[in-house]
Design an enzyme around this catalytic site. Structure first.
Site, PDB file in Angstrom:
ATOM      1  N   ASP A   1       0.798  -1.224   0.000  1.00 27.00           N
ATOM      2  CA  ASP A   1       0.000   0.000   0.000  1.00 27.00           C
ATOM      3  C   ASP A   1       0.834   1.280   0.000  1.00 27.00           C
ATOM      4  OD1 ASP A   1       1.008  -0.088   2.551  1.00 27.00           O
ATOM      5  OD2 ASP A   1      -0.911   0.024   3.571  1.00 27.00           O
TER       6      ASP A   1
ATOM      7  N   TYR B   1      10.602   4.939   0.681  1.00 28.33           N
ATOM      8  CA  TYR B   1      11.562   3.985   1.239  1.00 28.33           C
ATOM      9  C   TYR B   1      12.952   4.103   0.619  1.00 28.33           C
ATOM     10  CZ  TYR B   1       8.325   1.376   4.168  1.00 28.33           C
ATOM     11  OH  TYR B   1       7.463   1.011   5.164  1.00 28.33           O
TER      12      TYR B   1
ATOM     13  N   ARG C   1      12.040   2.102  15.546  1.00 27.51           N
ATOM     14  CA  ARG C   1      10.712   2.222  14.946  1.00 27.51           C
ATOM     15  C   ARG C   1       9.769   1.160  15.521  1.00 27.51           C
ATOM     16  NH1 ARG C   1       6.920   5.267  13.802  1.00 27.51           N
ATOM     17  NH2 ARG C   1       5.516   4.593  12.138  1.00 27.51           N
TER      18      ARG C   1
END
Length: 441
Positions: A172, A264, A284
């Site tokens: 996504d 990314y 994270r």
């Protein structure tokens, strides 16, 4: 319109409630007769399931059946669709991946660099087993896989199931980026017609059109550079880490203005900067554990305690809507356009035929029909070939139990490069993942 029997595999995920809201939002376009939750973690699944049961009674009363189980046969028998979102090792192993990487001065991230390698080696075995289980009880079901790292998982599944044409890997992130484009252009995200090429989490938008054929690409680039770039999807908009990621995407566009980058790419183009921003004690994964996971668990607990979802802070997220709309296009032969992962086979003519590329495709009842990209410029070709070689070596290392191929993979990866670092990272990763990885030789 045929109503579907849908199974959510990995239903203990923190993304499940958003997915359920998406099913409700899209119920006219993707009608369901039955939803089944399946997970090996009974406790995590039960919390989501009990909250979902209340939610469906209030907002999806026409649904004929909702249930949850840890039994594979009960879950998968006669399924029409299976949405897969498993995480082998859970968030605790993700945190270890990130900490080990940062210890050695390289990017600590879920899908990129050593973290992606570790997660991929954990995921392959369980994904192969899961696909075999699904095919035992539902030979013709569509399997839509969201499991990360999608790039490595896609390569491994293609090797293991080369003739399974109802197994589709999707992500996504492109549509999450497109939400921000849509906000800047003041159009609906589903009106955007993107041109895109790359690998999963490693690609570029070459053009952004709308359905009337208007080209917004240069206008969009100018606005991002002049005004900045921010996340707009509800799941990430208020997340500081994602806000910084979108800021970095602006810098990528300034440095390489030819195409609009996937966010990314920051980990591969600016690995040293990414390391400097990270805190091994506040990775994270830790942020997700203390943030989204706690929030979703509290949300579900509140719904269960009150016996109603009426005032719950539930919302539709792009993660779910994208999956549901893609499924609808497959189920009802809608021929709608989505960015998906598929075998290259000449789509990008100057990349390896067997690469699992991420490109726009029409989703039909007979599977994806990708658009031809043609040749891509040398800079992007070079980056992609290096990244694909890394992904392929990780997959080969899994099937061959090869330590040497993992050293080669990490040495090729732009986040590592050094063979000495590669070996040191591998030693620590092997110890941490001893119960998950194949025994290497």
């Amino acid at each position: 319109m045929h109503k579907q029997r849908l199974v959510i595999a990995g239903s203990g995920s923190t993304y499940t409630m958003g997915m359920m809201m998406s099913l409700i939002e899209e119920k006219e376009n993707f009608p369901l007769k039955e939803v089944v939750f399946y997970d090996i973690d009974e406790q995590r699944q039960e919390r989501n399931a009990k909250a979902t049961e209340i939610l469906f009674k209030e907002r999806y009363p026409e649904l004929e059946s909702f249930s949850y189980t840890t039994n594979k046969e009960i879950a998968f028998k006669d399924a029409d669709f299976v949405f897969v979102q498993i995480r082998t090792g859970g968030l605790p192993m993700r945190e270890k991946d990130e900490q080990i990487s940062l210890k050695h001065g390289v990017v600590g991230q879920e899908t990129c660099g050593p973290g992606g390698m570790a997660y991929g080696l954990r995921s392959i075995k369980d994904m192969i087993e899961l696909v075999n289980d699904i095919r035992t009880y539902a030979p013709h079901a569509w399997i839509l896989n969201y499991t990360n790292p999608a790039a490595i998982v896609a390569v491994a599944l293609k090797q293991e199931f080369p003739d399974d044409h109802r197994l589709l890997n999707i992500c996504d992130m492109p549509i999450a980026i497109m939400i921000s484009y849509a906000k800047m252009l003041n159009i609906d995200v589903w009106e955007i017609v993107p041109e895109y090429f790359g690998l999963n989490h490693f690609g570029w938008f070459t053009k952004i059109y709308d359905k009337s054929g208007n080209d917004h690409t240069e206008r969009l680039k100018s606005r991002i550079i002049d005004e900045g770039f921010t996340p707009e999807d509800t799941e990430i908009a208020n997340d500081v880490s994602w806000q910084k990621t979108f800021e970095q995407a602006r810098q990528m566009l300034m440095d390489f203005p030819e195409y609009l980058p996937n966010t990314y790419l920051q980990y591969y183009l600016y690995p040293d900067q990414m390391v400097e921003k990270e805190d091994p004690e506040r990775t994270r994964a830790r942020q997700v554990i203390e943030g989204r996971q706690n929030r979703v668990h509290s949300l579900c607990d509140g719904i269960i305690e009150k016996g109603t979802a009426k005032d719950a802070d539930l919302h539709v997220d792009i993660h779910g809507v994208f999956m549901v709309k893609a499924a609808a296009s497959l189920a009802y032969n809608l021929n709608e356009r989505f960015i998906v992962i598929t075998e290259n086979n000449g789509i990008i003519s100057n990349l390896p035929e067997d690469a699992m590329v991420e490109v726009p495709a029409l989703l039909t009842a007979n599977g994806p029909k990708p658009f031809a990209i043609g040749e891509i410029p040398t800079f992007y070709k070079g980056l992609i070939e290096g990244q694909y070689a890394y992904e392929k070596l990780v997959t080969e290392a899994y099937f061959e139990n090869s330590y040497q191929k993992l050293v080669q993979a990490l040495t090729l990866n732009r986040t590592v490069i050094s063979p000495d670092k590669a070996k040191a990272i591998l030693e620590d990763m092997m110890e941490a993942n001893a119960s998950y990885w194949p025994e290497l030789n």
